[in-house]
Design an enzyme around this catalytic site. Structure first.
Site, PDB file in Angstrom:
ATOM      1  N   SER A 166     -11.345   6.229   5.686  1.00 56.43           N
ATOM      2  CA  SER A 166     -10.509   6.690   4.588  1.00 56.43           C
ATOM      3  C   SER A 166     -11.407   7.528   3.685  1.00 56.43           C
ATOM      4  O   SER A 166     -12.405   7.017   3.164  1.00 56.43           O
ATOM      5  CB  SER A 166      -9.969   5.470   3.837  1.00 56.43           C
ATOM      6  OG  SER A 166      -9.282   5.875   2.670  1.00 56.43           O
ATOM      7  N   ASP A 203      -2.873   9.357   2.703  1.00 59.29           N
ATOM      8  CA  ASP A 203      -2.470   8.197   1.895  1.00 59.29           C
ATOM      9  C   ASP A 203      -2.312   8.632   0.447  1.00 59.29           C
ATOM     10  O   ASP A 203      -3.281   9.051  -0.191  1.00 59.29           O
ATOM     11  CB  ASP A 203      -3.545   7.098   2.009  1.00 59.29           C
ATOM     12  CG  ASP A 203      -3.152   5.811   1.282  1.00 59.29           C
ATOM     13  OD1 ASP A 203      -2.075   5.764   0.649  1.00 59.29           O
ATOM     14  OD2 ASP A 203      -3.945   4.841   1.351  1.00 59.29           O
ATOM     15  N   ASP A 250       1.990   0.449   2.664  1.00 62.79           N
ATOM     16  CA  ASP A 250       0.824  -0.363   2.306  1.00 62.79           C
ATOM     17  C   ASP A 250       1.245  -1.237   1.121  1.00 62.79           C
ATOM     18  O   ASP A 250       1.704  -2.381   1.306  1.00 62.79           O
ATOM     19  CB  ASP A 250      -0.350   0.581   1.984  1.00 62.79           C
ATOM     20  CG  ASP A 250      -1.596  -0.112   1.445  1.00 62.79           C
ATOM     21  OD1 ASP A 250      -1.567  -1.337   1.248  1.00 62.79           O
ATOM     22  OD2 ASP A 250      -2.614   0.574   1.202  1.00 62.79           O
ATOM     23  N   LYS A 310      -3.126  -5.642   4.861  1.00 61.89           N
ATOM     24  CA  LYS A 310      -4.348  -5.979   4.125  1.00 61.89           C
ATOM     25  C   LYS A 310      -4.298  -7.468   3.815  1.00 61.89           C
ATOM     26  O   LYS A 310      -3.304  -7.950   3.250  1.00 61.89           O
ATOM     27  CB  LYS A 310      -4.431  -5.187   2.811  1.00 61.89           C
ATOM     28  CG  LYS A 310      -4.734  -3.711   3.009  1.00 61.89           C
ATOM     29  CD  LYS A 310      -4.800  -2.971   1.695  1.00 61.89           C
ATOM     30  CE  LYS A 310      -5.179  -1.517   1.925  1.00 61.89           C
ATOM     31  NZ  LYS A 310      -4.942  -0.697   0.708  1.00 61.89           N
ATOM     32  N   GLY A 335      -8.231  -1.335   4.225  1.00 63.21           N
ATOM     33  CA  GLY A 335      -9.463  -1.769   3.568  1.00 63.21           C
ATOM     34  C   GLY A 335      -9.333  -1.642   2.068  1.00 63.21           C
ATOM     35  O   GLY A 335      -8.464  -0.911   1.571  1.00 63.21           O
TER      36      GLY A 335
HETATM   37  O1  OSB Z   1      -4.682   2.446  -0.261  1.00 64.44           O
HETATM   38  O2  OSB Z   1      -5.801   1.987   1.463  1.00 64.44           O
HETATM   39  C1  OSB Z   1      -5.748   2.129   0.241  1.00 64.44           C
HETATM   40  C2  OSB Z   1      -9.247   1.655  -1.254  1.00 64.44           C
HETATM   41  C3  OSB Z   1      -8.933   1.030  -2.435  1.00 64.44           C
HETATM   42  C4  OSB Z   1      -7.615   0.806  -2.744  1.00 64.44           C
HETATM   43  C5  OSB Z   1      -6.607   1.202  -1.874  1.00 64.44           C
HETATM   44  C6  OSB Z   1      -6.913   1.822  -0.669  1.00 64.44           C
HETATM   45  C7  OSB Z   1      -8.256   2.076  -0.385  1.00 64.44           C
HETATM   46  C8  OSB Z   1      -8.700   2.783   0.806  1.00 64.44           C
HETATM   47  C9  OSB Z   1     -10.114   2.549   1.245  1.00 64.44           C
HETATM   48  O3  OSB Z   1      -8.035   3.620   1.392  1.00 64.44           O
HETATM   49  C10 OSB Z   1     -10.218   1.820   2.508  1.00 64.44           C
HETATM   50  C11 OSB Z   1     -11.641   1.373   2.745  1.00 64.44           C
HETATM   51  O4  OSB Z   1     -12.395   2.169   3.302  1.00 64.44           O
HETATM   52  O5  OSB Z   1     -11.982   0.226   2.387  1.00 64.44           O
HETATM   53 MG    MG Z   2      -3.229   2.700   1.275  1.00 66.76          MG
END
Ligand code: OSB
Ligand code: MG
Length: 374
Positions: A135, A188, A238, A262, A290
């Protein structure tokens, strides 16, 4: 299992580079770890709440309060044998799923150790390796993003997910797709758009995205279902999916065609498995999201990703992408094929560097077991 102590800590861990989403920039993580001691074994859980209540209503501070004042004492007083019993123990506390997951996941870790099996094996995982994606946060320029993508593809990652928001979307996707026509690409939005942006979002269909993640409101199914009717690109939810019932509603309403699971967002392994199963039975693929976790949360994500319906690459990537030094040993690494090899040692499969954890701890509280009668 007898619970001898629950130790809650807050650690300060700077990210190797800032991570920017449509809701803000994270530079330093305030990580909550739950350490549960039981009959000579130690289980670990991580609370994935953010520093500010922007991704969800929970934050590092709210989770601390709820664990110390409510969940910790409830768990210490309960007799628990399996991680799957935690939701019943915590049933009076509404919401606060990330706080609950920190404790529940530590119990699953303990249970796996007690049974002498890997956490993946305990939950019914079927994979020896898992496919990994990255990401990538919003960058200060397109050339910078291009460099970052080049590096991640060279490292082997199988899918690139771009954080997007109005002003950092169509032009970015257009440039990335024309440079890499064949890669698995997704985006995203973390709820950055409204239904009135539907015409704008329809333009994303030109970029052959695997999915667009959570374009609309964080708690919505209905408007996503209206948007999905207009998009060829699958919507992935999500934020909206808090539990199995949400997964069923969103699938039934055709609000999404893919679900991001998650552990923290759904309250721990039991509910994550329930969401996974509900999606699998209805032909909806899932992947593991994540939350910028330390190695402890990461090791839980790795185990979860071994379930059968985790067919798409997750946001589960190498420790070194986040931390100068992770708090687990070995650090999580990704092969040239963009996979993580699943450890088969009992529990999570990664040792906690307890001295480093102690050194990084800025706040610590021990929640003792209540006196047992007899
Ligand atoms: O929406 O997936 C998400 C990180 C913090 C809060 C929300 C998100 C994310 C990421 C990072 O997309 C995913 C990672 O590499 O941990
Ligand atoms: Mg997300």
């Amino acid at each position: 299992m007898r619970i001898d102590a629950i130790i809650l800590r807050e650690l300060h861990l700077p990210l190797v580079r800032p991570f920017e989403t449509s809701f803000g920039v994270t530079r330093d993580r305030r990580i909550l770890l739950a350490e549960i001691r039981s009959e000579g074994l130690t289980g670990w859980g991580e609370c994935t709440a953010g520093e500010r209540p922007f991704f969800s209503a929970e934050s590092t501070d709210s989770a601390w309060q709820v664990i110390v004042n409510e969940l910790g004492p409830m768990l210490a007083a309960a007799s628990v044998e399996h991680g799957g019993q935690c939701s019943r123990i915590f049933y009076k506390v509404r919401g606060n799923r990330m706080a609950k997951a920190a404790l529940e996941n530590a119990i699953w870790d303990l249970e796996a150790q007690r049974e002498g099996v890997s956490l993946s094996h305990l939950i019914g995982g079927v994979r020896d390796v898992i496919p990994c994606g990255v990401s990538l946060g919003i960058q200060s320029s397109i050339p910078e993003l291009m460099n970052a993508i080049e590096k991640e593809l060279a490292a082997g990652y199988q899918r690139i997910k771009l954080k997007c928001k109005p002003g950092w979307d169509v032009e970015v996707l257009e440039k990335v797709r024309s440079r890499w026509p064949g890669i698995q690409l997704s985006c995203d939005a973390n709820s950055a758009y409204k239904l009135r942006d539907a015409d704008h979002l329809v333009a994303f269909d030109a970029f052959d995205l695997m999915m667009i993640e959570q374009p609309l409101w964080h708690d919505d199914f209905y408007y996503h279902s209206m948007l999905q009717k207009r998009l060829q690109t699958p919507i992935c939810l999500d934020e909206s999916i808090r539990n199995r019932r949400d997964a069923l509603a969103s699938i039934e309403m055709e609000s999404c065609r893919i679900i991001n699971i998650k552990l923290g967002r759904v309250g721990g392994f039991s509910e994550a498995i329930a969401v996974h199963n509900a999606a699998q039975e209805r032909g909806i693929p899932v992947w593991c999201g994540g939350m910028l976790e330390s190695g402890i949360g990461r090791s839980h994500n790795i185990a979860l990703s071994t379930l059968e319906n985790f067919t798409l690459p997750g946001d589960v990537s190498a420790s070194a992408r986040y931390w100068a030094e992770d708090i687990i040993e070995p650090a999580v690494t990704v092969t040239e094929a963009g996979e993580i090899v699943i450890p088969d040692t009992p529990g999570r499969g990664y040792e906690v560097k307890t001295e480093l954890v102690e050194r990084l701890t800025v706040r610590k509280e021990t929640i003792k077991a209540l006196e047992l009668v007899g």
